[in-house]
Design a protein around this motif. Structure first.
Motif, PDB file in Angstrom:
ATOM      1  N   UNK A  58       0.819  -1.224   0.000  1.00  0.00           N
ATOM      2  CA  UNK A  58       0.000   0.000   0.000  1.00  0.00           C
ATOM      3  C   UNK A  58       0.853   1.276   0.000  1.00  0.00           C
ATOM      4  N   UNK A  59       2.156   1.138  -0.192  1.00  0.00           N
ATOM      5  CA  UNK A  59       3.056   2.289  -0.198  1.00  0.00           C
ATOM      6  C   UNK A  59       2.712   3.262  -1.333  1.00  0.00           C
ATOM      7  N   UNK A  60       2.551   2.726  -2.564  1.00  0.00           N
ATOM      8  CA  UNK A  60       2.289   3.594  -3.713  1.00  0.00           C
ATOM      9  C   UNK A  60       0.929   4.280  -3.569  1.00  0.00           C
ATOM     10  N   UNK A  61      -0.085   3.509  -3.156  1.00  0.00           N
ATOM     11  CA  UNK A  61      -1.422   4.087  -3.003  1.00  0.00           C
ATOM     12  C   UNK A  61      -1.425   5.175  -1.926  1.00  0.00           C
ATOM     13  N   UNK A  62      -0.702   4.931  -0.827  1.00  0.00           N
ATOM     14  CA  UNK A  62      -0.639   5.926   0.260  1.00  0.00           C
ATOM     15  C   UNK A  62      -0.011   7.219  -0.242  1.00  0.00           C
ATOM     16  N   UNK A  63       1.058   7.104  -1.030  1.00  0.00           N
ATOM     17  CA  UNK A  63       1.704   8.292  -1.604  1.00  0.00           C
ATOM     18  C   UNK A  63       0.750   9.011  -2.553  1.00  0.00           C
ATOM     19  N   UNK A  64       0.076   8.243  -3.410  1.00  0.00           N
ATOM     20  CA  UNK A  64      -0.863   8.837  -4.368  1.00  0.00           C
ATOM     21  C   UNK A  64      -1.948   9.613  -3.629  1.00  0.00           C
ATOM     22  N   UNK A  65      -2.528   8.997  -2.612  1.00  0.00           N
ATOM     23  CA  UNK A  65      -3.630   9.640  -1.870  1.00  0.00           C
ATOM     24  C   UNK A  65      -3.138  10.865  -1.101  1.00  0.00           C
ATOM     25  N   UNK A  66      -1.973  10.727  -0.447  1.00  0.00           N
ATOM     26  CA  UNK A  66      -1.418  11.843   0.326  1.00  0.00           C
ATOM     27  C   UNK A  66      -1.210  13.064  -0.573  1.00  0.00           C
ATOM     28  N   UNK A  67      -0.567  12.853  -1.727  1.00  0.00           N
ATOM     29  CA  UNK A  67      -0.150  13.994  -2.547  1.00  0.00           C
ATOM     30  C   UNK A  67      -1.239  14.491  -3.475  1.00  0.00           C
ATOM     31  N   UNK A  68      -2.102  13.609  -4.012  1.00  0.00           N
ATOM     32  CA  UNK A  68      -3.210  14.131  -4.828  1.00  0.00           C
ATOM     33  C   UNK A  68      -4.171  14.908  -3.923  1.00  0.00           C
ATOM     34  N   UNK A  69      -4.213  14.553  -2.644  1.00  0.00           N
ATOM     35  CA  UNK A  69      -5.004  15.298  -1.668  1.00  0.00           C
ATOM     36  C   UNK A  69      -4.444  16.686  -1.388  1.00  0.00           C
ATOM     37  N   UNK A  70      -3.178  16.895  -1.793  1.00  0.00           N
ATOM     38  CA  UNK A  70      -2.536  18.206  -1.631  1.00  0.00           C
ATOM     39  C   UNK A  70      -2.353  18.883  -2.991  1.00  0.00           C
ATOM     40  N   UNK A  71      -3.223  18.537  -3.940  1.00  0.00           N
ATOM     41  CA  UNK A  71      -3.272  19.179  -5.254  1.00  0.00           C
ATOM     42  C   UNK A  71      -2.079  18.854  -6.157  1.00  0.00           C
ATOM     43  N   UNK A  72      -1.385  17.746  -5.871  1.00  0.00           N
ATOM     44  CA  UNK A  72      -0.333  17.276  -6.770  1.00  0.00           C
ATOM     45  C   UNK A  72      -0.999  16.387  -7.823  1.00  0.00           C
ATOM     46  N   UNK A  73      -0.563  16.502  -9.064  1.00  0.00           N
ATOM     47  CA  UNK A  73      -1.067  15.661 -10.146  1.00  0.00           C
ATOM     48  C   UNK A  73      -0.191  14.406 -10.198  1.00  0.00           C
ATOM     49  N   UNK A  74      -0.820  13.232 -10.167  1.00  0.00           N
ATOM     50  CA  UNK A  74      -0.072  11.962 -10.187  1.00  0.00           C
ATOM     51  C   UNK A  74      -0.471  11.200 -11.437  1.00  0.00           C
ATOM     52  N   UNK A  75       0.468  11.038 -12.356  1.00  0.00           N
ATOM     53  CA  UNK A  75       0.216  10.303 -13.593  1.00  0.00           C
ATOM     54  C   UNK A  75       0.974   8.977 -13.552  1.00  0.00           C
ATOM     55  N   UNK A  76       0.228   7.887 -13.622  1.00  0.00           N
ATOM     56  CA  UNK A  76       0.813   6.548 -13.690  1.00  0.00           C
ATOM     57  C   UNK A  76       0.880   6.183 -15.167  1.00  0.00           C
ATOM     58  N   UNK A  77       2.065   5.809 -15.642  1.00  0.00           N
ATOM     59  CA  UNK A  77       2.261   5.525 -17.055  1.00  0.00           C
ATOM     60  C   UNK A  77       2.565   4.057 -17.300  1.00  0.00           C
ATOM     61  N   UNK A  78       1.923   3.499 -18.310  1.00  0.00           N
ATOM     62  CA  UNK A  78       2.159   2.111 -18.708  1.00  0.00           C
ATOM     63  C   UNK A  78       2.738   2.147 -20.115  1.00  0.00           C
ATOM     64  N   UNK A  79       4.028   1.813 -20.238  1.00  0.00           N
ATOM     65  CA  UNK A  79       4.702   1.856 -21.541  1.00  0.00           C
ATOM     66  C   UNK A  79       4.946   0.466 -22.127  1.00  0.00           C
ATOM     67  N   UNK A  80       4.360  -0.574 -21.528  1.00  0.00           N
ATOM     68  CA  UNK A  80       4.517  -1.925 -22.073  1.00  0.00           C
ATOM     69  C   UNK A  80       3.641  -2.085 -23.310  1.00  0.00           C
TER      70      UNK A  80
END
Length: 189
Positions: A58-80
């Protein structure tokens, strides 16, 4: 060799390369659209043990929630690309987001690898932090424990969280690069 040659790939302290791609909901996403906001780019491959470490803990999800909650844009990219480890079409990408309780702003689909190549993304997870002025502030590994062991999340220095914290406090980013670790991004040949 001419000195006028631009350096290949993204450079800390220089403008991050712009890109436009389609997200898992069929919307066009462009880095330029987020000028004025801090943006995190997270390269992912759901089958990679290093990515699994950060999602199963849950490390990645916790970071995503913490920072998107502070108006940071989080883009997860899939290049496969199709047929390679980690490939996801829109339906699979949305299912992964829901199943894992992930909270990115958007999941960007890059099956041709254009965005990944532009950013010289080498592995999953390869992480980038772009300042509101469009300048690249951090690129590299998510933390200082390059293993696929879930227990290594605790006690690791998370470079992305640290960079975002420093930026939010108006401080310079103290660690701007770190060795990226994970599974090789499987670009189309």
């Amino acid at each position: 060799m001419s000195h006028a040659q631009p350096q290949a790939g993204p450079q800390i302290g220089a403008a991050a390369p712009n890109f436009t791609a389609t997200d898992a909901n069929g919307r066009k996403v462009s880095l330029a659209d987020y000028k004025g906001k801090t943006v995190v780019l997270e390269w992912t491959n759901d089958e990679c043990p290093f990515v699994k470490k950060h999602y199963s803990s849950q490390n990645m999800q916790a970071l995503q929630k913490k920072w998107t909650g502070k108006d940071v844009v989080w883009l997860t990219l899939i290049s496969s690309p199709p047929g390679e480890q980690g490939y996801a079409d829109a339906a699979k990408a949305n299912k992964l987001t829901a199943d894992r309780g992930a909270a990115p702003t958007a999941v960007v689909l890059d099956p041709a690898g254009d965005v990944g190549r532009t950013f010289k993304a080498q592995v999953t997870p390869h992480m980038y932090v772009v300042k509101p002025n469009g300048v690249l502030a951090y690129m590299g590994g998510i933390d200082d424990k390059p293993s696929s062991k879930v227990e290594d999340v605790k006690g690791a220095k998370n470079f992305v969280d640290a960079a975002l914290t420093e930026l939010s406090e108006g401080k310079p980013v103290s660690t701007t690069t770190a060795r990226p670790y994970g599974c090789t991004v499987k670009f189309t040949s």
